[in-house]
Design a protein around this motif. Structure first.
Motif, PDB file in Angstrom:
ATOM      1  N   LYS A 168       0.813  -1.209   0.000  1.00 51.16           N
ATOM      2  CA  LYS A 168       0.000   0.000   0.000  1.00 51.16           C
ATOM      3  C   LYS A 168       0.855   1.272   0.000  1.00 51.16           C
ATOM      4  O   LYS A 168       0.555   2.235  -0.695  1.00 51.16           O
ATOM      5  CB  LYS A 168      -0.956  -0.004   1.187  1.00 51.16           C
ATOM      6  N   VAL A 169       1.942   1.277   0.765  1.00 50.66           N
ATOM      7  CA  VAL A 169       2.802   2.461   0.842  1.00 50.66           C
ATOM      8  C   VAL A 169       3.420   2.749  -0.523  1.00 50.66           C
ATOM      9  O   VAL A 169       3.463   3.905  -0.977  1.00 50.66           O
ATOM     10  CB  VAL A 169       3.894   2.280   1.926  1.00 50.66           C
ATOM     11  N   LYS A 170       3.873   1.703  -1.210  1.00 48.80           N
ATOM     12  CA  LYS A 170       4.452   1.885  -2.546  1.00 48.80           C
ATOM     13  C   LYS A 170       3.380   2.350  -3.533  1.00 48.80           C
ATOM     14  O   LYS A 170       3.646   3.167  -4.403  1.00 48.80           O
ATOM     15  CB  LYS A 170       5.114   0.598  -3.020  1.00 48.80           C
ATOM     16  N   VAL A 216      -5.877   5.582  -2.639  1.00 47.94           N
ATOM     17  CA  VAL A 216      -5.471   4.181  -2.477  1.00 47.94           C
ATOM     18  C   VAL A 216      -6.361   3.488  -1.444  1.00 47.94           C
ATOM     19  O   VAL A 216      -6.768   2.339  -1.648  1.00 47.94           O
ATOM     20  CB  VAL A 216      -3.977   4.089  -2.091  1.00 47.94           C
ATOM     21  N   ASP A 217      -6.683   4.161  -0.364  1.00 52.01           N
ATOM     22  CA  ASP A 217      -7.538   3.564   0.667  1.00 52.01           C
ATOM     23  C   ASP A 217      -8.979   3.415   0.204  1.00 52.01           C
ATOM     24  O   ASP A 217      -9.683   2.503   0.633  1.00 52.01           O
ATOM     25  CB  ASP A 217      -7.520   4.415   1.946  1.00 52.01           C
ATOM     26  N   GLY A 218      -9.422   4.294  -0.667  1.00 55.12           N
ATOM     27  CA  GLY A 218     -10.823   4.306  -1.087  1.00 55.12           C
ATOM     28  C   GLY A 218     -11.091   3.587  -2.384  1.00 55.12           C
ATOM     29  O   GLY A 218     -11.967   4.002  -3.150  1.00 55.12           O
ATOM     30  N   LYS A 273      -0.861   1.960 -15.656  1.00 55.87           N
ATOM     31  CA  LYS A 273      -1.287   0.616 -15.250  1.00 55.87           C
ATOM     32  C   LYS A 273      -0.085  -0.232 -14.881  1.00 55.87           C
ATOM     33  O   LYS A 273      -0.079  -0.907 -13.840  1.00 55.87           O
ATOM     34  CB  LYS A 273      -2.083  -0.037 -16.384  1.00 55.87           C
ATOM     35  N   ALA A 274       0.964  -0.200 -15.696  1.00 54.37           N
ATOM     36  CA  ALA A 274       2.167  -0.990 -15.429  1.00 54.37           C
ATOM     37  C   ALA A 274       2.820  -0.579 -14.111  1.00 54.37           C
ATOM     38  O   ALA A 274       3.237  -1.434 -13.319  1.00 54.37           O
ATOM     39  CB  ALA A 274       3.153  -0.845 -16.584  1.00 54.37           C
ATOM     40  N   LYS A 275       2.901   0.725 -13.868  1.00 58.74           N
ATOM     41  CA  LYS A 275       3.520   1.216 -12.626  1.00 58.74           C
ATOM     42  C   LYS A 275       2.742   0.747 -11.401  1.00 58.74           C
ATOM     43  O   LYS A 275       3.342   0.337 -10.398  1.00 58.74           O
ATOM     44  CB  LYS A 275       3.600   2.742 -12.636  1.00 58.74           C
ATOM     45  N   GLY A 333       1.795  -4.126  -6.977  1.00 63.84           N
ATOM     46  CA  GLY A 333       0.734  -5.013  -6.497  1.00 63.84           C
ATOM     47  C   GLY A 333      -0.680  -4.522  -6.687  1.00 63.84           C
ATOM     48  O   GLY A 333      -1.621  -5.191  -6.276  1.00 63.84           O
ATOM     49  N   GLY A 334      -0.867  -3.374  -7.305  1.00 64.72           N
ATOM     50  CA  GLY A 334      -2.209  -2.860  -7.528  1.00 64.72           C
ATOM     51  C   GLY A 334      -2.909  -3.547  -8.681  1.00 64.72           C
ATOM     52  O   GLY A 334      -2.274  -4.120  -9.560  1.00 64.72           O
ATOM     53  N   VAL A 335      -4.238  -3.513  -8.656  1.00 58.81           N
ATOM     54  CA  VAL A 335      -5.043  -4.037  -9.763  1.00 58.81           C
ATOM     55  C   VAL A 335      -5.709  -2.843 -10.412  1.00 58.81           C
ATOM     56  O   VAL A 335      -6.377  -2.050  -9.746  1.00 58.81           O
ATOM     57  CB  VAL A 335      -6.101  -5.043  -9.262  1.00 58.81           C
TER      58      VAL A 335
END
Length: 121
Positions: free
Chosen positions: A66-68, A88-90, A108-110, A115-117
């Motif tokens: 999450k921090v990244k 990010v939280d919402g 999107k790649a970044k 770990g994001g979708v």
């Protein structure tokens, strides 16, 4: 007899759903048409309209890092820490709107790298 569309519209407003359904069926029979055909044609035309020229990038899951993810969102948007954390939280959150396909794929790649979708709309 003159065609009076205002009168017809007024009559349609007062008709029940059953009456309207019967009217559509009668028109289909009388003129050999289908009320569903224009909808299908419109859908097909929309699908063939060509590639989109702008995309909205939506973060649907923030992932384990999450921090990244917050750091990447700050880098992409130029937002402050609090606002980026809020996005990010919402999740799901639109990170950027109206971007080119290349920029959207880059974002999107970044985000996926940390770990994001991401969904492109």
């Amino acid at each position: 007899m003159a065609f009076d569309k205002d009168n017809i519209i007024d009559q349609l407003k007062e008709a029940s759903i059953t009456d309207l359904n019967d009217l559509v069926s009668s028109i289909e029979e009388e003129f050999g048409v289908s009320a569903a055909a224009p909808v299908a044609a419109a859908g097909a035309a929309g699908a063939d309209a060509g590639a989109k020229d702008s995309y909205d990038v939506e973060l649907t899951e923030s992932g384990d890092q999450k921090v990244k993810a917050i750091k990447v969102v700050r880098e992409i948007t130029g937002l402050g820490l609090k606002d980026a954390k809020g996005l990010v939280d919402g999740v799901p959150s639109v990170i950027k709107e109206g971007v080119s396909e290349d920029e959207a794929n880059d974002i999107k790649a970044k985000l996926e790298e940390v770990g994001g979708v991401v969904t492109l709309k």
